[in-house]
Design a protein around this motif. Structure first.
Motif, short mmCIF file in Angstrom:
data_model
loop_
_atom_site.label_atom_id
_atom_site.label_comp_id
_atom_site.label_asym_id
_atom_site.label_seq_id
_atom_site.Cartn_x
_atom_site.Cartn_y
_atom_site.Cartn_z
N LEU B 106 1.09 -1.27 -0.18
CA LEU B 106 -0.12 -0.10 0.00
C LEU B 106 0.88 1.40 -0.06
O LEU B 106 0.43 2.47 0.48
CB LEU B 106 -1.07 0.02 1.10
N ALA B 107 2.04 1.02 -0.52
CA ALA B 107 2.87 2.30 -0.20
C ALA B 107 2.53 3.32 -1.16
O ALA B 107 2.81 4.62 -0.85
CB ALA B 107 4.35 1.72 -0.74
N SER B 108 1.74 3.17 -2.32
CA SER B 108 1.35 4.16 -2.92
C SER B 108 -0.35 4.13 -3.00
O SER B 108 -0.91 4.73 -3.90
CB SER B 108 1.83 4.23 -4.43
N GLY B 109 -0.90 3.74 -1.87
CA GLY B 109 -2.37 3.38 -1.79
C GLY B 109 -3.01 4.66 -1.51
O GLY B 109 -2.37 5.69 -0.94
N LYS B 110 -4.20 4.55 -1.52
CA LYS B 110 -5.01 5.64 -0.93
C LYS B 110 -5.74 5.12 0.33
O LYS B 110 -6.73 4.13 0.30
CB LYS B 110 -6.35 5.90 -2.01
N ILE B 111 -5.40 5.80 1.51
CA ILE B 111 -5.64 5.03 2.78
C ILE B 111 -6.44 6.11 3.75
O ILE B 111 -6.23 7.26 3.76
CB ILE B 111 -4.26 4.82 3.44
N GLY B 112 -7.52 5.50 4.10
CA GLY B 112 -8.34 6.16 5.17
C GLY B 112 -7.78 6.08 6.55
O GLY B 112 -7.23 5.05 6.96
N ILE B 113 -7.79 7.13 7.51
CA ILE B 113 -7.23 7.07 8.71
C ILE B 113 -7.97 8.21 9.38
O ILE B 113 -8.43 8.96 9.06
CB ILE B 113 -5.83 7.13 8.69
N ASP B 114 -7.80 8.04 10.90
CA ASP B 114 -8.65 9.04 11.82
C ASP B 114 -7.91 10.49 12.00
O ASP B 114 -7.36 10.53 12.89
CB ASP B 114 -8.76 8.28 13.16
N LEU B 115 -7.99 11.34 10.96
CA LEU B 115 -7.24 12.38 11.17
C LEU B 115 -7.84 13.38 12.10
O LEU B 115 -7.21 14.29 12.50
CB LEU B 115 -7.50 13.17 9.77
N ASP B 116 -9.17 13.03 12.52
CA ASP B 116 -9.77 13.58 13.59
C ASP B 116 -9.22 13.28 14.92
O ASP B 116 -9.32 13.82 16.11
CB ASP B 116 -11.25 13.51 13.92
N TYR B 117 -8.33 12.36 14.88
CA TYR B 117 -7.39 11.95 16.20
C TYR B 117 -5.89 12.18 16.23
O TYR B 117 -5.25 12.50 16.85
CB TYR B 117 -7.96 10.66 16.59
N LEU B 118 -5.49 11.66 14.86
CA LEU B 118 -4.02 11.48 14.76
C LEU B 118 -3.53 12.84 14.83
O LEU B 118 -3.66 13.58 14.28
CB LEU B 118 -3.78 11.04 13.31
N PRO B 119 -2.27 13.05 15.72
CA PRO B 119 -1.75 14.15 16.12
C PRO B 119 -1.18 14.83 14.86
O PRO B 119 -0.64 13.91 14.15
CB PRO B 119 -0.98 13.84 17.24
N ALA B 120 -1.10 16.12 14.69
CA ALA B 120 -0.42 16.95 13.55
C ALA B 120 0.84 16.32 13.42
O ALA B 120 1.41 16.10 12.11
CB ALA B 120 -0.59 18.25 13.89
N THR B 121 1.55 16.12 14.42
CA THR B 121 3.21 15.54 14.14
C THR B 121 3.32 14.09 13.65
O THR B 121 3.81 13.73 12.71
CB THR B 121 3.98 15.75 15.52
N SER B 122 2.31 13.31 14.13
CA SER B 122 2.13 11.87 13.64
C SER B 122 2.00 12.00 12.21
O SER B 122 2.30 11.09 11.38
CB SER B 122 1.19 11.05 14.53
N PHE B 123 0.74 12.70 11.69
CA PHE B 123 0.45 12.80 10.38
C PHE B 123 1.49 13.38 9.54
O PHE B 123 1.58 12.63 8.30
CB PHE B 123 -0.86 13.67 10.13
N GLU B 124 2.62 14.24 10.09
CA GLU B 124 3.58 14.70 9.21
C GLU B 124 4.62 13.64 8.97
O GLU B 124 4.96 13.54 7.83
CB GLU B 124 4.31 15.86 10.03
N ARG B 125 4.75 12.74 10.14
CA ARG B 125 5.66 11.69 9.93
C ARG B 125 5.27 10.57 8.91
O ARG B 125 5.93 10.22 8.08
CB ARG B 125 6.00 11.17 11.12
N LEU B 126 3.89 10.33 8.90
CA LEU B 126 3.41 9.59 7.93
C LEU B 126 3.43 9.73 6.55
O LEU B 126 3.85 9.26 5.67
CB LEU B 126 1.81 9.21 8.55
N GLN B 127 3.12 11.18 6.52
CA GLN B 127 3.08 11.50 4.99
C GLN B 127 4.55 11.65 4.45
O GLN B 127 4.82 11.22 3.28
CB GLN B 127 2.68 13.08 5.06
N LYS B 128 5.67 11.92 5.21
CA LYS B 128 6.94 12.10 4.68
C LYS B 128 7.38 10.59 4.43
O LYS B 128 8.33 10.32 3.77
CB LYS B 128 7.89 12.49 5.94
N ALA B 129 7.00 9.66 5.54
CA ALA B 129 7.55 7.80 5.13
C ALA B 129 6.63 7.30 4.15
O ALA B 129 7.34 6.48 3.56
CB ALA B 129 7.06 7.17 6.44
#
Lengths: 380, 380
Positions: B106-129
Motif C-alpha cells: 500500500l506504499a502508493s495506496g489511498k488510505i483512510g485514517i482517523d485524521l480527527d484523532y491522529l496528532p499533527a506531528t504523527s500525520f506529518e511523519r506518516l506523510q513523509k514516510a
C-alpha cells in the motif's frame, strides 16, 4: 480538590514564549491544558471535539478558550480570569481559538501549540484560518516545565500516592483465598475512592498465568495457592492521579517465587537509591538493568519508570536515550517488573520526589522485603 | 468482559474501503481502534504516544500494529490474528504502521485514517514516510458503522446501564441528610464497581448552588434540606461504559422544585417516546425544545442527547444540524437538563436502543414521575 486553586510554575511558564522566540504558547493537550489553567475539565479528554485552550502570550494576560458549559467550573478552579467561550456544535473550537488569538494581535504571530496532540484536521483548519501565522510544536516545552513540580503539586501527588497505598494495604489484608480477582480488585477500588479519590484511573489486576498481561482487568478467575498476584492501580484526584503496583502471593509461595520477588525488591530499592539531582534519566535505566543482570533476573523492560504528574507517563522517562538531567522537584515512579522461569510476572512501583541530595518517598514505604501473601498485615 | 470476544459489524467494516474508493482503512482513535479490533488497550487513551492501529484492507486480511507489551491482551481479547508489534521508545509507532502498510503493498495506496484523532506531528511523519500514498479522513466513516450496534454490543451496553442504574438506586436509598456530597458519590462509585464495572469513568455530583456545574466532582459540601442534588455518573466495562444522570431532593422539596422536576420528567418521557426509525436526530432536539417551551421551562441545551457506545458522545448527536436518520440498532441517551428560577439545575438521562417500531429502554426504567428524595426506595 476543587477548593484549592492550583497554579503552575508561572515564572517558567511566562518565560516560555520569549525563550522559544514565540508570540504566544497555546496549551491544549488534556495534561498541558490542565496544568497551565489549573482547571480539570473532564470532557477535554473524554469528549475530544470539545477542545479547550490556554493561551499564554509573550506580553499581556493569559486567556482561556473553553466550551460555554464549562465556564462555572473554570471560574471555580482556575486562576486565569480572561475566559472566552464557544457554543458546542454552533461554533468550531478552532474558530474560537483563532478569534481569541486575532484579538490579541497575533494574526501573523509565531505561535507554539501542542502539535503532538492537536488532531491533523484541527491543525489544517487553524492554518487555513490564520494563514499569516506560523505554528511550532511546544508540547514538550510545557512538559519540561511540568517535570519540575511545585510544592503544591508535590503535596497533591503525595496525598494521592499515600491514599492509594493505604487502600491497597487494607484491601490485600482483607483478601482471602477463594475470592476472585474481581472481588480483590473491587476492594482496592472501593478503598481508593473511599480514601479520597474522585474515581479510578485504571485497575489492572491479574493472577497466575494472566500476570504477564501488561494491562488486563480483573476477571472471575480465583487465584490458587502458590500463584502470584500482581496489580497496577490508580485513582484520579482532580487533574492528578496515583499509579502504584505491588505483587503478592495467593499463599504458599514457592522458593522460586520468594527468591524472584526478593531480588526484584532489592533491585527496586537500589534503583531508587541511586536517583539524585544530576543523574541522567537513562542512567537510572542502565543501573537497573545492570542490577537485574547481577541478580540473574531476566530484563525485558523498555523503561524502568517515568515522571508522573498530570500525565500518567510524563517525560523524563527512565529509558535509553532520555538524557534528561534529573533535578530537584521531579516526581518519578520506578517500576521494575520481571518474569520468573515459570511464566509469572512480578511488578512493584513506588513514587518519590527528588530532593537536593537524593529522594523522598511519596508512598508509605517500599514494599516488604519478602513476598507478602494475601491476608497479611503490612505496617509502615 | 475479557472472556467474550467482541466482533464489530464485519460486513459493513469490510465494505468500507471499497465504498470510499480506498485501498485500506486504519482505525486508530481510542474508540475506533477498540471497536474494530475488539481489544481494549487502556494505554491507547492513557499513554497517547503508544499508538495502536487496526488496518482493514480492501483486499486481504486485517492487521493489528500495537506496542509489544500489549500482545498477550490483543491475543486474548481480539479477533484479528495478524499482529505486528513495535518496541516502545526504540521504534516510532508511525514507522511500524508505515512498515505494515508497505508490506501490504500500500506504499502508493489511498488510505483512510482517523485524521480527527491522529496528532499533527504523527500525520506529518506518516506523510513523509509514505510520500506516494494519499490519506483521507475516515474517522466519521467508522463512527457511522459504530452507530448501529450489533446485538452483542447492545447486550454489553444494556448490562452496563442496568448495573449502574441499580448502583444509583441502592446508593441514593442508603444516603442520609448530614452526609457530604463525597460520601454519597463514593457510595455510587462503590456500587458501580461492585455491580461489575472495571472502574469509574466519571462521577459528577453536585448539590445546591453547585448544580449548574456541568462536570464538577463531589466535594465536602453537605446538601441541605430543600436543596437539589444532581449527578451524572458512569462506569467502565471493557471498551464500553455507562452514562447515567438523575436528580434528587435532599429532602423537603419546594413546590417550585417539584413542579420543575415533574415537567422535566414529562418532557424526558415524551422525547424518548418520539424516537423511532426514520426520525432525524435534529428533530428529536427540536421536539424536546418545543416541549420545554410548552411546559414553560427555560431551554439552553446545545444538544438533548447522543449516541452511545465505545465513545461517550458519539454521532449522531441529538442537536440542530445533525440530519442523521435514526435507525434500528442505534443506542441513544436522552438527557434533558433545566435550571429553575432559583438557579438549581436538574438533569435526567436514560439509555435506549431503537427497535423496528420505536425503542426499548436499556436502563431499569424512567425516573420516578415525582422528584425523589435521598433515602427513598424506588422500585422497577
Amino acid at each position: 480538590m476543587t477548593a484549592m486553586k492550583f497554579k503552575p510554575n508561572l515564572e517558567r511558564l511566562n518565560a516560555l514564549p520569549k525563550q522559544r522566540g514565540l508570540d504566544a504558547v497555546v496549551a491544549m493537550s488534556p495534561e498541558n491544558f490542565a496544568y497551565v489553567s489549573g482547571v480539570f475539565i473532564l470532557t477535554v479528554g473524554l469528549i475530544r471535539p470539545r477542545q479547550a485552550y490556554a493561551i499564554v502570550p509573550a506580553e499581556g494576560d493569559p486567556t482561556l478558550v473553553i466550551c460555554s458549559i464549562e465556564t462555572s467550573l473554570a471560574k471555580e478552579e482556575g486562576w486565569i480570569e480572561d475566559i472566552r467561550t464557544y457554543t458546542e456544535f454552533a461554533d468550531d473550537p478552532i474558530d474560537a481559538l483563532t478569534d481569541a488569538l486575532q484579538r490579541k494581535g497575533l494574526a501573523s504571530g509565531k505561535i507554539g501549540i501542542d502539535l503532538d496532540y492537536l488532531p491533523a484536521t484541527s491543525f489544517e483548519r487553524l492554518q487555513k484560518a490564520m494563514p499569516q501565522a506560523r505554528f511550532v510544536n511546544t508540547t514538550d516545552d510545557i512538559a519540561k516545565i511540568r517535570a519540575i513540580k511545585t510544592p503544591q503539586e508535590v503535596a497533591f501527588l503525595e496525598n494521592a500516592a499515600k491514599q492509594t497505598h493505604r487502600a491497597v494495604l487494607d484491601a490485600m489484608m482483607a483478601s482471602r483465598l477463594g475470592e476472585t480477582e474481581r472481588v480483590m480488585a473491587d476492594r482496592i477500588a472501593n478503598g481508593i475512592i473511599g480514601n479520597g479519590a474522585d474515581g479510578t484511573l485504571f485497575l489492572c489486576f491479574a493472577s497466575g498465568d494472566r500476570t504477564p498481561q501488561a494491562h488486563g482487568y480483573a476477571t472471575e478467575r480465583v487465584p490458587q495457592p502458590g500463584e502470584i498476584i500482581r496489580f497496577d492501580v490508580g485513582g484520579t484526584y482532580g487533574q492528578w492521579a496515583s499509579d502504584f503496583a505491588r505483587t503478592y502471593s495467593a499463599g504458599n509461595p514457592t522458593a522460586l517465587q520468594r527468591d524472584t520477588y526478593a531480588k526484584l525488591r532489592k533491585v527496586h530499592a537500589a534503583t531508587i537509591d541511586m536517583v539524585k539531582p544530576g543523574v541522567l534519566a537513562e542512567d537510572v535505566f542502565f543501573f537497573c538493568r545492570d542490577q537485574f543482570q547481577k541478580m540473574g533476573l531476566k530484563f525485558t523492560m523498555p523503561h524502568v519508570g517515568h515522571s508522573f504528574g498530570v500525565e500518567l507517563h510524563e517525560n523524563p522517562m527512565l529509558r535509553p536515550g532520555d538524557k534528561t538531567v534529573l533535578a530537584e522537584g521531579m516526581v518519578i515512579n520506578v517500576e521494575p517488573a520481571v518474569m520468573d522461569e515459570e511464566g509469572a510476572m512480578y511488578h512493584i512501583e513506588d513514587l518519590f520526589v527528588i530532593t537536593p541530595t537524593g529522594h523522598r518517598l511519596l508512598t508509605l514505604g517500599l514494599p516488604p522485603e519478602e513476598l507478602p501473601s494475601i491476608g497479611q498485615t503490612i505496617t509502615y
